[in-house]
Design a protein around this motif. Structure first.
Motif, PDB file in Angstrom:
ATOM      1  N   UNK A 101     -18.773  11.417 -41.827  1.00  0.00           N
ATOM      2  CA  UNK A 101     -17.903  10.301 -42.192  1.00  0.00           C
ATOM      3  C   UNK A 101     -16.545  10.800 -42.675  1.00  0.00           C
ATOM      4  N   UNK A 102     -15.462  10.072 -42.274  1.00  0.00           N
ATOM      5  CA  UNK A 102     -14.134  10.531 -42.655  1.00  0.00           C
ATOM      6  C   UNK A 102     -13.883  10.249 -44.129  1.00  0.00           C
ATOM      7  N   UNK A 103     -14.502   9.207 -44.651  1.00  0.00           N
ATOM      8  CA  UNK A 103     -14.445   8.987 -46.094  1.00  0.00           C
ATOM      9  C   UNK A 103     -15.678   8.165 -46.476  1.00  0.00           C
ATOM     10  N   UNK A 107     -17.215   0.565 -43.092  1.00  0.00           N
ATOM     11  CA  UNK A 107     -16.831  -0.798 -42.759  1.00  0.00           C
ATOM     12  C   UNK A 107     -18.008  -1.620 -42.262  1.00  0.00           C
ATOM     13  N   UNK A 108     -17.746  -2.870 -41.953  1.00  0.00           N
ATOM     14  CA  UNK A 108     -18.786  -3.760 -41.429  1.00  0.00           C
ATOM     15  C   UNK A 108     -18.090  -4.812 -40.580  1.00  0.00           C
ATOM     16  N   UNK A 109     -18.812  -5.426 -39.627  1.00  0.00           N
ATOM     17  CA  UNK A 109     -18.156  -6.467 -38.826  1.00  0.00           C
ATOM     18  C   UNK A 109     -17.714  -7.638 -39.718  1.00  0.00           C
ATOM     19  N   UNK A 110     -16.585  -8.239 -39.358  1.00  0.00           N
ATOM     20  CA  UNK A 110     -16.120  -9.441 -40.052  1.00  0.00           C
ATOM     21  C   UNK A 110     -17.201 -10.523 -39.879  1.00  0.00           C
ATOM     22  N   UNK A 336     -13.744  -9.892 -51.004  1.00  0.00           N
ATOM     23  CA  UNK A 336     -14.545 -10.906 -50.312  1.00  0.00           C
ATOM     24  C   UNK A 336     -15.307 -10.264 -49.141  1.00  0.00           C
ATOM     25  N   UNK A 337     -14.584  -9.470 -48.351  1.00  0.00           N
ATOM     26  CA  UNK A 337     -15.212  -8.877 -47.164  1.00  0.00           C
ATOM     27  C   UNK A 337     -16.349  -7.933 -47.554  1.00  0.00           C
ATOM     28  N   UNK A 338     -16.197  -7.217 -48.689  1.00  0.00           N
ATOM     29  CA  UNK A 338     -17.262  -6.328 -49.141  1.00  0.00           C
ATOM     30  C   UNK A 338     -18.546  -7.087 -49.443  1.00  0.00           C
ATOM     31  N   UNK A 339     -18.402  -8.331 -49.925  1.00  0.00           N
ATOM     32  CA  UNK A 339     -19.603  -9.125 -50.235  1.00  0.00           C
ATOM     33  C   UNK A 339     -20.343  -9.553 -48.964  1.00  0.00           C
ATOM     34  N   UNK A 340     -19.632  -9.510 -47.840  1.00  0.00           N
ATOM     35  CA  UNK A 340     -20.211 -10.004 -46.575  1.00  0.00           C
ATOM     36  C   UNK A 340     -20.981  -8.930 -45.824  1.00  0.00           C
ATOM     37  N   UNK A 341     -20.945  -7.679 -46.313  1.00  0.00           N
ATOM     38  CA  UNK A 341     -21.571  -6.555 -45.587  1.00  0.00           C
ATOM     39  C   UNK A 341     -23.039  -6.808 -45.343  1.00  0.00           C
TER      40      UNK A 341
END
Ligand code: FA5
Length: 341
Positions: A101-103, A107-110, A336-341
């Motif tokens: 992993x680069x960091x 990520x996760x899909x929207x 918000x997006x982190x909660x959607x993972x």
């Protein structure tokens, strides 16, 4: 004497070659010069042939050749092995570990993409093909080919953005079904996902949103086929215990038309904030394709019938994730997006 010297050379140099390891591999070249070079030891011994009696020459000559090929083979075998090892080392050094992993931020899909992927998978498993169409559309495909002529009151329900009198950003993915009906020969089953635009803006409506259109054209299509298809789709999407409600509705391009509601996945029909206490959530429009629309597209409406449905992806993602404001999808707020993972 010469024979003894040759055998000794063979033995000594043989041992010397054996001792060369990978780290001192360059000494092989030195040995080569020391033995086979102009003033090399084997070259010097070969010169001694001149002084031998003729009857001994063939025997000694054969021995010289034997020693030469023995040592040459030994050296070149080692060189080959070292070259291979060098190559392996080089490849090892150049190898890029793509699994690394680069960091630490994965990520996760929207959430809208995730719903689209899920719906596409379900529909493809039911035999549908996926088709896309233009977002900048003509008035003809967005409205007229769908039995919604200019000044038709149903246009008020889809107030979109016009670029000029005949060009607009599409207000519904139904425009793609109008295009596809012109070029496809029945029977066919397609879904058309994509962005759509309307002059709407509140907590459940956005000027840019997403729809997925479904269209089936075949002989003997009935309302029963549509209801079965939508029941399978809704249950696979929201869970087997989902209740589905069909209500009469109106769209110019379907006759009869229906609106489809599903039991609220949050409270399972009991009534909560998500469903505003009703226990049900409105999800999509559908119906039997109006024979006039089939005829406009050149399909024989006496032989073929069709059913179609159009579902809002943003609405579906809101229901699946209990989101109460559609704007959250477009704010790019990482919390918000982190909660959607
Ligand atoms: C249509 O757009 C029809 N084309 C659907 C259809 C297709 C009917 C085929 C019959 C046959 P409607 O205007 O109700 O229907 O929109 C369908 C869904 O899009 C809505 O249920 C809603 O989920 C979503 N939607 C509509 N406008 C917005 C908006 N501004 N923001 C977010 N979602 C929207």
């Amino acid at each position: 004497m010469l024979i003894e010297d040759l055998n000794k050379l063979k033995e000594d140099i043989g041992k010397e070659i054996d001792k060369v390891n990978y780290h001192i591999r360059k000494t092989l070249a030195d040995i080569r010069v020391k033995v086979f070079g102009k003033s090399g030891s084997l070259t010097a011994l070969s010169k001694g042939m001149r002084d031998l009696p003729n009857e001994e020459k063939p025997k000694v000559g054969a021995l010289i050749n034997e020693v030469r090929s023995f040592l040459e083979e030994k050296i070149s075998n080692k060189e080959k092995a070292f070259e291979e090892q060098e190559l392996v080392e080089k490849l090892e050094k150049e190898k890029i570990d793509i699994t690394e992993p680069s960091n630490d931020k994965v990520g996760a899909p929207h959430p809208i993409s995730a719903v689209l992927d899920k719906l596409t998978d379900i529909c493809v498993s039911l035999g549908f093909s996926v088709v896309e169409g233009p977002e900048i559309e003509t008035d003809y495909y967005n409205f007229e080919a769908l039995n919604t002529p200019k000044n038709h009151p149903a246009r008020d329900m889809q107030d979109t953005f016009f670029i000029n009198e005949n060009i607009l950003v599409r207000s519904q993915t139904s425009a793609v079904q109008a295009r596809e009906m012109e070029v496809r020969k029945p029977p066919f089953k397609i879904i058309c996902p994509g962005k759509t635009y309307r002059n709407d803006s509140d907590s459940t409506h956005s000027p840019v949103f997403h729809q997925i259109e479904g269209l089936v054209v075949d002989e003997n299509i009935s309302m029963a086929d549509l209801k079965t298809m939508l029941t399978i789709l809704m249950k696979r999407l929201f869970g087997e215990d989902t209740t589905i409600r069909f209500r009469p509705s109106f769209f110019p391009f379907t006759e009869p038309s229906i609106e489809v509601d599903v039991s609220c996945p949050n409270c399972h029909g009991k009534g909560c904030q998500t469903c505003k206490g009703t226990g049900m959530l409105e999800l999509l429009g559908a119906g039997i394709v109006n024979p006039k629309v089939l005829e406009i597209s050149g399909i024989d409406s006496k032989k073929y019938r069709g059913f179609a449905f159009g579902l809002g992806l943003d609405r579906t993602a809101m229901i699946l994730n209990s989101i109460n404001n559609i704007r959250n999808f477009y704010r790019n707020d990482i919390r918000f997006l982190n909660q959607m993972k």
